[in-house]
Write a protein that holds these residues in place. Structure first.
Motif, PDB file in Angstrom:
ATOM      1  N   GLU A 142      13.767  13.136 -51.404  1.00 20.69           N
ATOM      2  CA  GLU A 142      15.091  12.516 -51.266  1.00 20.69           C
ATOM      3  C   GLU A 142      15.827  12.507 -52.607  1.00 20.69           C
ATOM      4  O   GLU A 142      17.040  12.750 -52.671  1.00 20.69           O
ATOM      5  N   VAL A 143      15.092  12.245 -53.685  1.00 13.00           N
ATOM      6  CA  VAL A 143      15.693  12.303 -55.019  1.00 13.00           C
ATOM      7  C   VAL A 143      16.168  13.726 -55.310  1.00 13.00           C
ATOM      8  O   VAL A 143      17.278  13.936 -55.821  1.00 13.00           O
ATOM      9  N   HIS A 144      15.342  14.700 -54.976  1.00 12.05           N
ATOM     10  CA  HIS A 144      15.737  16.100 -55.170  1.00 12.05           C
ATOM     11  C   HIS A 144      17.043  16.401 -54.443  1.00 12.05           C
ATOM     12  O   HIS A 144      17.941  17.051 -54.986  1.00 12.05           O
ATOM     13  N   GLN A 145      17.136  15.935 -53.211  1.00  4.03           N
ATOM     14  CA  GLN A 145      18.332  16.198 -52.420  1.00  4.03           C
ATOM     15  C   GLN A 145      19.560  15.557 -53.065  1.00  4.03           C
ATOM     16  O   GLN A 145      20.643  16.162 -53.123  1.00  4.03           O
ATOM     17  N   GLN A 146      19.397  14.348 -53.556  1.00  4.26           N
ATOM     18  CA  GLN A 146      20.512  13.657 -54.221  1.00  4.26           C
ATOM     19  C   GLN A 146      20.967  14.404 -55.470  1.00  4.26           C
ATOM     20  O   GLN A 146      22.170  14.456 -55.776  1.00  4.26           O
ATOM     21  N   LEU A 147      20.014  15.007 -56.184  1.00  3.00           N
ATOM     22  CA  LEU A 147      20.322  15.659 -57.457  1.00  3.00           C
ATOM     23  C   LEU A 147      20.644  17.145 -57.306  1.00  3.00           C
ATOM     24  O   LEU A 147      21.055  17.778 -58.282  1.00  3.00           O
ATOM     25  N   GLY A 148      20.445  17.685 -56.120  1.00  4.80           N
ATOM     26  CA  GLY A 148      20.700  19.107 -55.918  1.00  4.80           C
ATOM     27  C   GLY A 148      19.581  20.005 -56.385  1.00  4.80           C
ATOM     28  O   GLY A 148      19.806  21.168 -56.750  1.00  4.80           O
ATOM     29  N   ILE A 149      18.361  19.494 -56.382  1.00  8.18           N
ATOM     30  CA  ILE A 149      17.174  20.244 -56.809  1.00  8.18           C
ATOM     31  C   ILE A 149      16.408  20.696 -55.573  1.00  8.18           C
ATOM     32  O   ILE A 149      16.198  19.914 -54.643  1.00  8.18           O
ATOM     33  N   HIS A 150      15.956  21.949 -55.561  1.00  7.54           N
ATOM     34  CA  HIS A 150      15.145  22.421 -54.443  1.00  7.54           C
ATOM     35  C   HIS A 150      13.672  22.083 -54.676  1.00  7.54           C
ATOM     36  O   HIS A 150      13.172  22.151 -55.805  1.00  7.54           O
ATOM     37  N   THR A 151      13.011  21.727 -53.602  1.00  8.96           N
ATOM     38  CA  THR A 151      11.597  21.364 -53.650  1.00  8.96           C
ATOM     39  C   THR A 151      10.738  22.587 -53.348  1.00  8.96           C
ATOM     40  O   THR A 151      10.920  23.252 -52.333  1.00  8.96           O
ATOM     41  N   GLU A 152       9.782  22.856 -54.242  1.00  6.52           N
ATOM     42  CA  GLU A 152       8.824  23.943 -54.036  1.00  6.52           C
ATOM     43  C   GLU A 152       7.432  23.345 -53.961  1.00  6.52           C
ATOM     44  O   GLU A 152       7.080  22.470 -54.760  1.00  6.52           O
ATOM     45  N   ALA A 153       6.644  23.800 -53.013  1.00  8.88           N
ATOM     46  CA  ALA A 153       5.325  23.201 -52.750  1.00  8.88           C
ATOM     47  C   ALA A 153       4.202  24.032 -53.345  1.00  8.88           C
ATOM     48  O   ALA A 153       4.095  25.225 -53.067  1.00  8.88           O
ATOM     49  N   TRP A 154       3.367  23.382 -54.170  1.00 11.72           N
ATOM     50  CA  TRP A 154       2.106  24.018 -54.547  1.00 11.72           C
ATOM     51  C   TRP A 154       0.967  23.371 -53.762  1.00 11.72           C
ATOM     52  O   TRP A 154       1.089  22.250 -53.296  1.00 11.72           O
ATOM     53  N   SER A 155      -0.133  24.117 -53.601  1.00 10.64           N
ATOM     54  CA  SER A 155      -1.217  23.722 -52.686  1.00 10.64           C
ATOM     55  C   SER A 155      -0.670  23.379 -51.311  1.00 10.64           C
ATOM     56  O   SER A 155      -1.016  22.350 -50.711  1.00 10.64           O
ATOM     57  N   PRO A 156       0.208  24.234 -50.734  1.00 10.65           N
ATOM     58  CA  PRO A 156       0.838  23.906 -49.453  1.00 10.65           C
ATOM     59  C   PRO A 156      -0.146  23.831 -48.302  1.00 10.65           C
ATOM     60  O   PRO A 156       0.144  23.198 -47.286  1.00 10.65           O
ATOM     61  N   LEU A 157      -1.317  24.466 -48.450  1.00  8.90           N
ATOM     62  CA  LEU A 157      -2.321  24.431 -47.385  1.00  8.90           C
ATOM     63  C   LEU A 157      -3.381  23.357 -47.638  1.00  8.90           C
ATOM     64  O   LEU A 157      -4.429  23.362 -46.989  1.00  8.90           O
TER      65      LEU A 157
END
Length: 274
Positions: free
Chosen positions: A177-192
């Motif tokens: 949610e913070v990322h969305q407010q700031l305009g930052i895209h979220t990238e996932a590590w260890s997604p599995l």
């Protein structure tokens, strides 16, 4: 439904593939083969880091794949020992020599390491490296909201990406949610979830419904959640299988069921104390 790999426009207008290959813990020989096979399977992005000790092998894999450099999105990271303005500048220069490339597409600060209090200075170095054209975009990894707000407030430059541990058992909604407010895209590590979710009954049921395996369902969940995802594998068959996720989507009920799996279960270090 389109089977093309989706792309996301970052806040600096750079376009980044939403799906790519991670090479954490891959040996040199494994990384070269994995990168070559991934590109052959349609992957458009490769994520490495100085601390992985396989940047040279990643660069060799890209060359062996024969795809033009500007068609493969390369991410690397400044390691903790290289934090600080001058050392971060030199760190990317060394990474580029190992990769045998003139630039990377995305450069990240690997960890905030607030106890060292060098991440602001390091961020200023990344801003300079972007100005020099040595990286097209800059971001961070494993930063929490206070770290993000500080570097933005002090420099006026917002990271394009924050790469964080994220999987069905650690969904990170407050930080997203913070990322969305700031305009930052979220990238996932260890997604599995490092394989720990493969026997989850909810995920197995969804996979059976779609004629897919659990890893494919988890990757699809990331994509349908608007996340950038970089599953790691060094096995060619698994690399190809992980990419077979563009011919189905999860419905609202399935997304809600996966949302219920969130346990706040962190597999890696806590960025506040690491």
């Amino acid at each position: 439904m389109s089977t093309e790999h989706p792309r996301i426009q970052l806040n600096d207008t750079i376009v980044m593939p939403q799906f790519g290959l991670g090479v954490w813990q891959a040996s040199d020989s494994e990384a070269t083969v994995a990168v070559r096979e991934a590109i052959a399977a349609g992957y458009l992005a490769i994520d490495t880091a100085a601390i992985y000790k396989n940047e040279a092998a990643v660069g060799e894999g890209v060359r062996q794949a024969g795809k033009p450099r500007d068609q493969v999105f390369i991410t690397t990271k400044v390691w903790n020992d290289d934090q600080g303005y001058d050392t971060a500048i030199k760190a990317l220069q060394s990474s580029l020599k190992r990769l045998r490339m003139d630039y990377v597409d995305l450069l990240l600060i690997h960890w905030a390491q607030p106890a060292k209090d060098l991440y602001l200075e390091t961020w200023q170095a990344l801003i300079e490296l972007k100005k020099r054209g040595l990286t097209r975009s800059i971001g961070v990894s494993n930063f929490h909201a206070p770290h993000l707000r500080r570097i933005i407030d002090e420099t006026g430059e917002t990271p394009s990406v924050n790469q964080i541990e994220l999987h069905p058992y650690l969904q990170q909604h407050p930080l997203r949610e913070v990322h969305q407010q700031l305009g930052i895209h979220t990238e996932a590590w260890s997604p599995l979830a490092q394989g720990k979710a493969m026997d989850d009954p909810v995920l197995k049921q969804i996979a059976a419904k779609h004629g897919k395996d659990v890893a494919q369902v988890i990757i699809r969940w990331h994509l349908d959640s608007g996340l950038i995802v970089i599953p790691k594998s060094v096995t060619p068959s698994r690399i190809r299988s992980n990419a077979q996720v563009f011919d189905f989507r999860l419905d609202a009920e399935e997304m809600a069921a996966i949302a219920e799996l969130d346990r706040g279960q962190r597999l890696g270090p806590n960025p506040d104390t690491y």
